[in-house]
Scaffold this active site. Structure first.
Site, mmCIF file in Angstrom:
data_model
loop_
_atom_site.group_PDB
_atom_site.id
_atom_site.type_symbol
_atom_site.label_atom_id
_atom_site.label_comp_id
_atom_site.label_asym_id
_atom_site.label_seq_id
_atom_site.Cartn_x
_atom_site.Cartn_y
_atom_site.Cartn_z
ATOM 1 N N PRO A 1 0.799 -1.242 0.000
ATOM 2 C CA PRO A 1 0.000 0.000 0.000
ATOM 3 C C PRO A 1 0.829 1.289 0.000
ATOM 4 C CG PRO A 1 0.088 -0.947 2.208
ATOM 5 C CD PRO A 1 0.829 -1.900 1.317
ATOM 6 N N GLY A 2 2.163 1.184 0.193
ATOM 7 C CA GLY A 2 2.942 2.416 0.020
ATOM 8 C C GLY A 2 3.917 2.759 1.140
ATOM 9 N N LYS B 1 13.505 -12.273 -0.543
ATOM 10 C CA LYS B 1 12.708 -13.040 0.430
ATOM 11 C C LYS B 1 13.304 -14.444 0.533
ATOM 12 C CE LYS B 1 9.780 -9.554 0.277
ATOM 13 N NZ LYS B 1 9.610 -8.578 1.359
ATOM 14 N N ASP C 1 2.279 -1.367 -9.034
ATOM 15 C CA ASP C 1 1.616 -2.463 -8.302
ATOM 16 C C ASP C 1 0.179 -2.536 -8.789
ATOM 17 O OD1 ASP C 1 0.477 -4.182 -6.205
ATOM 18 O OD2 ASP C 1 2.288 -3.710 -5.081
#
Ligand SMILES: C[S@@+](CC[C@H](N)C(=O)[O-])C[C@H]1O[C@@H](n2cnc3c(N)ncnc32)[C@H](O)[C@@H]1O
Length: 352
Positions: free
Chosen positions: A220-221, A303, A238
């Site tokens: 979301p930012g 990741k 995104d």
């Protein structure tokens, strides 16, 4: 006789990765040693086989070169059954045989047990520092930093590290407060990455009002928020929705696209990437951005849910270095398992 161990602090659960990395560093310098890395303890002890090798290891170790360690020192003494009414005298006795320090860090580990000692360590730090100063063991211009690592309230390791090649922060942890209006807590990862991985000079160069960045996997930012706060105009890529307040700053353009085939029309000053994807795919994508000069600086996460995390990191970084060398670009990189990282590490690359 067993040599005095080197102590490396890491995130609990990552001891075997930290041990594998330290072993690889020793091997690269043709020094023989072995690690003791109790699971979930938050630290690794590494033993060299002889004093000469240990001295060499101490001379070349640099925290900036170690991904999975947050802090390190050479533990010259281990004190057990310390008298609770006077822990200072035995520590002073052991310290006076060793180096002086420009300061002393009273450390504990980041494990459940270690954190229970945090209050005590904080309280103990001032009287210990005063006592060490009285003994002439603290010198402003010393090249070393003294470390006292408490493993229990009557058990500690006493040693030192070079000021220039270890962290001035307790446990090597940069504690940051989440800004009130940030869209997600992962904003702290990028804040820490910028402060730890980029030099002040590089930060000044990139974070100039009106400079540009691309944030791949931005929603979301939280990361975009850090870039906006530092004055950049950001292309946020995104398919997911971006935070409304962030969009209202008019410093963000949202591209609903697949970040694996989105490239900017004009080069940007910095590309960042926090997509949950296979590390090798992210590494290849970042190599393309740098190779094709869409950006000269990149900060990204790899990741790492797999078991052999150190090997995966070495492979991914090797892959990027190979591609940049093939493109005849000179580069600098640094990577760290940051305090705010979980099953991931953060990497910084700059091409010249
Ligand atoms: C961990 S979140 C990013 C969080 C963000 N850095 C923040 O601080 O708020 C990962 C994001 O990557 C996006 N993502 C994953 N694969 C993507 C792709 N191929 N192209 C664009 N975005 C992608 C997901 O939609 C998700 O929003």
């Amino acid at each position: 006789m067993q040599q005095a161990p080197f102590v490396f602090f890491c995130r609990p659960g990552f001891e075997s990765d930290c041990a594998a990395e330290v072993q690889a560093i020793a091997n690269a310098y043709e020094l023989a040693g072995y690690a003791n890395a109790p699971t979930d303890s938050g630290y690794v002890r590494f033993f060299l086989f002889d004093e000469e090798s240990a001295e060499q290891f101490f001379e070349m170790l640099d925290l900036n070169d170690i991904v999975f360690a947050r802090q390190w020192f050479w533990a010259k003494a281990e004190l057990q059954d310390l008298p609770l009414e006077d822990r200072i005298s035995p520590i002073i006795e052991m310290s006076s045989g060793g180096a002086t320090g420009n300061s002393v860090l009273v450390e504990h580990l980041d494990s459940d047990e270690g954190r229970e000692l945090s209050k005590f360590c904080k309280k103990f730090s001032t009287p210990l520092t005063i006592a060490l100063e009285k003994q002439g063991l603290i010198h402003e211009d010393s090249e070393f930093r003294l470390h006292i690592l408490f493993l229990a309230n009557d058990h500690c390791l006493v040693g030192y590290s070079p000021v220039e090649r270890s962290s001035e922060l307790k446990g090597g942890i940069l504690r940051l407060k989440s800004p009130r209006h940030a869209p997600s807590r992962s904003t702290l990862k990028l804040d820490e990455a910028i402060q730890v991985l980029m030099s002040k000079k590089q930060q000044k160069q990139v974070f100039r009002l009106g400079n540009t960045a691309a944030d791949l996997g931005a929603a979301p930012g939280g990361w975009t928020f850090q870039l906006v706060e530092r004055g950049l105009q950001v292309s946020a890529v995104d398919n997911g929705p971006m935070d409304k307040k962030l969009m209202a700053t008019e410093q963000v353009e949202h591209f609903k696209a697949n970040a694996f085939n989105w490239f900017p029309e004009k080069p940007v000053d910095l590309v960042v990437c926090d997509m949950v994807e296979k590390p090798s795919l992210v590494a290849n994508l970042m190599a393309s951005w740098l190779e094709e000069q869409h950006a000269q600086q990149a900060i990204f996460n790899l990741k790492l849910p797999m078991k052999k995390r150190f090997q995966e990191v070495a492979d991914c970084i090797g892959l990027i270095c190979d591609r940049l060398e093939e493109a005849e670009l000179s580069y600098h990189w640094q990577a760290k398992h940051l305090y705010h990282d979980r099953e991931e590490i953060t990497v910084y690359f700059r091409v010249k």
